[in-house]
Every structure is written in C-alpha cells, then in structure tokens.
Enzyme design. Structure first.
Site, PDB file in Angstrom:
ATOM      1  N   SER A 104      31.178  29.793 -29.454  1.00  0.00           N
ATOM      2  CA  SER A 104      30.603  29.688 -30.038  1.00  0.00           C
ATOM      3  C   SER A 104      29.750  31.194 -30.307  1.00  0.00           C
ATOM      4  CB  SER A 104      29.479  28.456 -29.794  1.00  0.00           C
ATOM      5  OG  SER A 104      27.650  28.718 -30.784  1.00  0.00           O
ATOM      6  N   ILE A 110      27.451  34.626 -18.950  1.00  0.00           N
ATOM      7  CA  ILE A 110      26.386  35.053 -18.426  1.00  0.00           C
ATOM      8  C   ILE A 110      26.544  35.987 -18.011  1.00  0.00           C
ATOM      9  CG2 ILE A 110      25.749  34.269 -15.815  1.00  0.00           C
ATOM     10  CD1 ILE A 110      26.898  32.028 -15.696  1.00  0.00           C
ATOM     11  N   LYS A 144      36.122  48.927  -6.562  1.00  0.00           N
ATOM     12  CA  LYS A 144      35.250  48.341  -5.706  1.00  0.00           C
ATOM     13  C   LYS A 144      36.401  48.494  -3.890  1.00  0.00           C
ATOM     14  CE  LYS A 144      33.747  44.324  -3.734  1.00  0.00           C
ATOM     15  NZ  LYS A 144      34.136  42.554  -4.540  1.00  0.00           N
ATOM     16  N   THR A 400      34.812  36.216  -6.948  1.00  0.00           N
ATOM     17  CA  THR A 400      35.080  34.711  -6.297  1.00  0.00           C
ATOM     18  C   THR A 400      34.974  34.360  -7.754  1.00  0.00           C
ATOM     19  OG1 THR A 400      33.193  34.031  -5.626  1.00  0.00           O
ATOM     20  CG2 THR A 400      34.098  34.324  -4.255  1.00  0.00           C
TER      21      THR A 400
END
Length: 584
Positions: A104, A110, A144, A400
């Site tokens: 949707s 997030i 990184k 993680t």
C-alpha cells in the site's frame, strides 16, 4: 600472523601504478610502506573479515508438474526494503516462481538509519546480481568503513573498523603505545582522518585499495526503495497496489487468502509477511507469541532529521552518547542523517527533540518513530514466513536490520521446499534465526552495559541493570585475558560456542577494549618499535589517500574500480568468497 602479500596480490598494471604512486612519497615513507605491504591485507582468510556465514545448502528444487501441493505462487505482503529484497532474492535464485508483491502506498516505510554491513555489500552484488555502476548512479551510496563510537570513558572516540580481523597494524600495540585501539588497522587509520584508500597517481589515474579494506554502504532509503521497485518490475515480479484488510485462515497454522480493502481476495502457496511492526500475518493473524528484549535494550523511540554537511562526507557511521540514549550520524551525498534513539521512560518526546536540535543546530522538521525491541518466537508458521520488522527488530539503525533481512531471505530461499508434501525444516529455521536475533540482542547489550561516557540517570540505570546474561560466559573469558582473538585455539573455540556473533571475536574485542572494559591485556609479542614502524607506514598511506568525497567521485567516474573490487580473486568481495558464503 600469516599475512597476505598485498603487493603480490596486485595485477601487473596495478603493481606498476602502485610503484609510481610510491615514488611520490618521501624516500623514508616509501620504504616503510613497501616493507609493510605484505601485512596490509592481514586476513589469513577474507571470510573472517565478513563475520559469520549465511545459512546455505539448498538445491532450489523445482516443483513437479501436476503436484497439487506444489509451491509456485509466493505472495510478499508489504514493500519497503524487506519486501523488495525478499522478492528479488526469490526471483534471483528460483526464477520459476510466480512472485507477487502486495503493498500500500498509503503506509509509509520507516526510512531511518540506512547503514549496512560488509556482508550486505556482497549480498547486493553477488547474490542479487545488482550492477555496481547502476547502484552508484541511481542510489548514490556513500561508504561505511566501520563505526565511530563517541562512547566509553573520557572524551575521545574509538573506531570500530570493518577490517578489524586484519589487525594489520596491531591491536595490542595500539593500546600499549597510546592507550586506545585507534589506528590498529588501516581502515581505522583512514576513518580517523575521514579518508578512503583511493589514490591519484602522477598521471591522474585512480588507484584503489578498497578491495583490501572491507566496507559497507550508507544508502538513502527513499532512493534505495525506488530503485528496488524498478528493479523488481524489470525482473518480472508482479506488483499489486492495495491495502491489506483481512487475513483469512483455514486453520490455526494456515493462511487461506488475504483480502484487500478494495475487495480483492488474493491467494498464494506461501505468504511472506513484510508488513513491518504491524506483523499482520505472523503476529496478528497467527497469534505468534512475542519475546521482548526490553531488559537489555531500554530505548523505544527515535527522533530523526537531516543536517547539511557542506560536502564533507565521513567514511563511517557515528554513534554518539546522548542523555537518554544515543544519536546516529549517517552520511549521504547531500547531507547527514541524524537520529536520536532514546527511552521514553527517561525523557519526553519534546525533551528529546530539544536535546537533538540543540546539540545539532540546523535540523529541521524532526520526525518521531516509535518501536519496540524483540522478536516473535517463530519466524515460520505454517505457510507464513516473517521477514524484517514483522519478525524481529532491535533499534532503528538499519545495519542490523538489513543484515537480518538478507539472512532471513537467504534462509527462506535455501530451505523452501518445492512442495508442501516434502519435508519442511521449519523448526531448524525458527531455531537458527532466533539464535541470530538473540546474538544481536546480546551484542547490543554490551554497548549499554559498559558505556561510561555520561552519568545521567539513564546511563546509570543501563550500567546497573542491563541484562547481558547471554554474553556473560564470554565476558568471563574476556576478563581473564584479551584480546580474545589472540587467545589460543581452544579458548577461541569455546568463546565462539558460548556466545556466537555475526562479527566474531574481533568485533567483541573492538567493543570491549574500545570501551576499556577491564581485562588482563595480553603481552605484545614483538618489539614495540616494530608496531610503530607499521603505524608510520599506515599513516603515510592515509596522508596521501583521497578524501571520502573525492574517492567516491573516482568510483563514479571509473567503473573499473568496482569491477576490481567485485571480480579480482584477492578481493574481500570476490566471486569465490561470495560463493563460499552462500552468496554466489
């Protein structure tokens, strides 16, 4: 230590370029670097640089024609990174499957903390087959090389570099020489100066040593998901835009179909729950019990925002101690992404916003994220597998999270039978994935238990009450002598058995010695001057390395640098290493 000879690992053209580069060094520096090169790679086995191996061992069996219980249609319910990476993994290794992703657009992802680990770099390029040049063009990653921790006693940071197992300069020597672990590897030394091991020769051509120094990506989540969406379409993954309204069960362990808010009934042979924290299938519909990590990880909120960096790109994720938690810094090409992870029982949301924006002026429109840390008791119930936040979550720093998404997707692809009539290894998958999540819990717990940077009520409570019981046997071994990675083979095997971790004993050493947790430090097994000679050579290489921004621009302009990284036999990201990790 059985060091790899870096100079011999280079091809003839690269050796010539390296020779020309060293000619630009002062004579004493060039001699020191040449003498040190055999130890630069450092790892006796590049696999050690990447931590634990992924679950492997599937023959990817095809379903038999006419089998009414064949597994052919896969419904990935939910998008975001979990949904798209899972769908792409299934299609990459089992192209005969009919994979449909249902998402949707009204449910936002997030989209915070887009850090990864080195394992994920290999997963993207070798397992999913994502073209590096296209990723750099479309997603614009930064690098990184590890984590900078503003953590532990005093005011100085310590570096957690991804090349920690190379120990190319020397961990014990660093502690003996200047009292902390910084500079113990070339990656650590680069991080300290915000540089990357890429050089310009006199002719202007770039020379990269990135294939000897493992790194991961920082990925802007919006660009990443947009790219994965397009990639899924190109690779034949079906897409249904709809909001999930109901999950209809045929019994307590089996989903018959899902119903969308616009009245569609969608039926699949297997359902992959990527609905995030809502866990609509695994949690809500199947009522799977939930195990909280709250006794080890007290944080449950994050406030996030972006801050201009004016072109200064650092080669690490930064974790900074705050009054009631910690703040991340993740560099993208345009700006730094900041996020304050905190405990709502220690401070209010308004207080967290004020602390973040006061410490880092210029952050606009901070956004609040609520979460809980823990996992469901099982990842696989009946014909439902939970992947991503719908199964487990610790903190909104995606390294993680993305590591576990990749691991969970690999596990599903490797163990999924061709038919429900075949043996189904649900118990093995549930035990194995639970152990992975629990190991992450205990690894994070020692970040909180031993951080002495601040004496606020939150940090005092962490030091007094954080549950580290899953790692306590390992901590007992550490207290008797460290680095753990230099203990004898029997002790190392014992430590790995009582407290397995993705990041191995080198990672544990870094965290505990970096925080200066008391131990009996092992003696240096060489004259200190030998360590200092390697340190000088490392600093010479760092002094001539490009800034991270300049090095990224070199990779953008010269695709052959990524081809060397991903194809050369002596690289930490080579096809042979990927195959041995189950990522080929």
């Amino acid at each position: 230590m059985d060091h790899k000879n870096l100079a011999n690992g280079l091809g003839p053209d690269e050796r010539n370029v390296l020779d020309r580069l060293l000619e630009t060094f002062p004579a004493k520096d060039a001699a020191g670097v040449r003498g040190w090169l055999p130890g630069l790679g450092g790892a006796t086995d590049p696999l050690k640089l990447l931590g634990a191996l992924a679950p492997t061992g599937s023959d990817h069996a095809r379903p038999v024609d006419g089998d009414p219980r064949a597994i052919r249609r896969i419904g990935v319910i939910g998008g975001g990174t979990a949904g798209y990476l899972t769908a792409l993994a299934l299609k990459a290794k089992r192209p005969w499957l009919d994979v449909t992703l249902v998402e949707s657009k009204n449910i936002p992802i997030i989209g915070v903390g887009e850090a990864t680990v080195s394992y994920f770099t290999v997963f993207l390029h070798h397992y999913l087959g994502i073209d590096a040049a296209e990723l750099y063009e479309r997603v614009k990653p930064t690098w990184k090389m590890g984590i900078r921790f503003d953590w532990g006693p005093g005011t100085e940071p310590f570096m957690g570099p991804f090349d920690w197992s190379a120990d190319s300069v020397g961990l014990v020597g660093a502690i003996k020489d200047h009292g902390n672990i910084n500079g113990s590897t070339l990656g650590s030394a680069m991080m300290m100066e915000d540089r990357a091991p890429v050089y310009r020769t006199e002719g202007g051509d770039p020379l990269s040593l990135m294939k000897y120094v493992p790194f991961a990506y920082h990925l802007d989540n919006g660009r990443l998901v947009a790219y994965l969406t397009e990639l899924a379409q190109r690779r034949g993954i079906n897409h249904v835009e709809a909001t999930l309204d109901d999950v209809v069960l045929s019994d307590a362990e089996w989903v018959d179909h899902v119903r969308t808010s616009d009245g569609q009934d969608l039926s699949f042979d297997l359902y992959v729950d990527c609905t995030g924290f809502r866990s609509r299938l695994l949690g809500d519909a199947l009522k799977t019990p939930y195990q909280s990590f709250g006794s080890s990880l007290f944080t449950d909120r994050a406030v996030t925002g972006n801050l201009p960096h004016n072109g200064h790109i650092v080669p690490y994720t930064q974790a900074t101690t705050m009054n009631a938690g910690w703040c991340w810094r993740i560099p993208t090409r345009e700006d730094d992404h900041r996020g304050y992870v905190y405990s709502s029982s220690a401070i209010s949301d308004d207080e967290a916003v004020h602390e973040l924006t006061t410490r880092y002026p210029g952050i606009k429109d901070p956004r609040l994220v609520k979460f809980r840390s823990g996992r469901y008791e099982k990842a696989w119930r009946g014909n439902v597998v939970g992947i991503g936040n719908s199964y487990g979550f610790v903190e909104p720093l995606e390294s993680t999270g993305l590591l576990m998404i990749a691991t969970e997707a690999l596990t599903l692809v490797s163990t999924l039978p061709a038919s429900w009539s075949d043996p189904v290894p649900r118990d093995a998958v549930n035990v194995g994935l639970a152990q992975h999540w629990d190991a992450i819990r205990w690894l994070l717990s020692i970040h909180y238990k031993f951080n002495t940077r601040l004496d606020t009520p939150f940090w005092k409570e962490c030091r007094e009450t954080t549950d580290v019981s899953g790692f306590q046997p390992l901590l007992d071994v550490y207290a008797a002598g460290a680095p753990l990675s230099r203990r004898n083979a029997i002790v190392q095997d014992l430590a790995n058995r009582v407290a397995p971790s993705f990041f191995g004993l080198y990672g544990i050493d870094c965290l505990l010695l970096g925080q200066q947790v008391p131990t009996k430090l092992l003696e240096l097994d060489e004259p200190l001057e030998d360590w200092r000679a390697r340190d000088r050579a490392s600093k010479s290489l760092v002094s001539r390395a490009l800034s991270t921004r300049e090095a990224l621009e070199a990779f953008d302009a010269h695709p052959e640098l990524n081809r060397q990284l991903l194809n050369d036999a002596d690289s930490w990201a080579s096809p042979a290493i990927a195959a041995r990790m189950g990522l080929g």
